[in-house]
Scaffold this motif. Structure first.
Motif: not given
Length: 249
Positions: A59-64, A151-156
């Motif tokens: 899924t690679q949920p990371w966003h930087v 670092f953020t990730m999708d709330r879903s």
């Protein structure tokens, strides 16, 4: 960068093991950095390695979000305006429960020890609230590091994605260490997630996970001499060599 996982590295196995072990075991939370610049190319190289971290069903949920220069200073200023205002601080909420709602032993003991060990090095007394406030506030200046990572990730995504994220963060810190850089992963930013989202234009659908300082450690600062104690392997590991039925007979 393209990495062929089936191709063995051009390094002796013992040397490779020592290098990996060194990068993992010497990683520490650094709380004072030199002003030495870190290029965007170097940050990209670190993230290029970290992207190979494991994640559930890929899924690679990371966003930087990488902040430097004026963007980093503006973010720090916005957070500090709230941090120095008790009324605004009282209204803040964490995006998720990072720490337990009720602390129990041995976790509370470890937390207290690292706090007082740090304050002891800095000669901050237990009743010196002003200096405690100032020292904690250094988080929001990224401890003077030239690079901040948000670092953020999708709330879903589910809670399992936070496990994936932990592996990604470890990969970032290990890759940085291998390049002679240091880091400090910071949950201290979590309460300010709305401010961070506003300053950086982060969409509402993205949940804040944590922040991180990245740069070169200042060897002359006493706080960087802090080395936390770690439990021995036998204290947190149980080896199972027989089944319960075999043990009973």
């Amino acid at each position: 960068m393209t990495i062929r996982q089936s191709t063995p590295p051009d390094i002796a196995p013992d040397e490779l093991r020592r290098a990996v072990d060194w990068a993992l075991s010497t990683r520490r939370s650094i709380r004072a950095f030199l002003p030495t610049p870190v290029s965007c190319e170097e940050v990209s190289a670190i993230l290029d390695v970290a992207r190979y971290s494991a994640s559930g069903v890929n899924t690679q949920p990371w966003h930087v979000h990488v902040v430097t220069g004026a963007a980093k200073e503006g973010l720090s200023d916005a957070i500090m305006r709230v941090y120095d205002d008790p009324a605004q601080m009282a209204e803040l909420e964490e995006p998720y429960d990072y720490y337990p709602r009720e602390w129990l032993s041995p976790y509370i003991d470890r937390r207290r020890k690292v706090g007082w060990d740090l304050y002891g090095l800095l000669d901050i007394q237990k009743n010196d609230k002003d200096r405690m406030h100032a020292q904690h506030g250094r988080n929001y200046a990224f401890f003077d590091a030239p690079v901040g990572l948000m670092f953020t990730m999708d709330r879903s995504m589910g809670r399992g994605s936070l496990l994936d994220y932990g592996m990604f963060l470890q990969s970032v810190m290990t890759a940085a260490r291998a390049r002679g850089l240091d880091t400090c992963a910071q949950a201290a930013f979590n309460a300010f997630h709305h401010i961070i989202a506003t300053e950086l234009g982060i969409p509402e659908q993205q949940m804040f996970v944590c922040g991180m300082s990245l740069g070169y450690a200042d060897p002359g600062r006493i706080e960087n001499s802090l080395v936390t104690q770690r439990e021995a392997v036998q204290d947190f590991t149980t080896f199972h060599t027989t089944t319960n039925m075999e043990t009973a007979t």
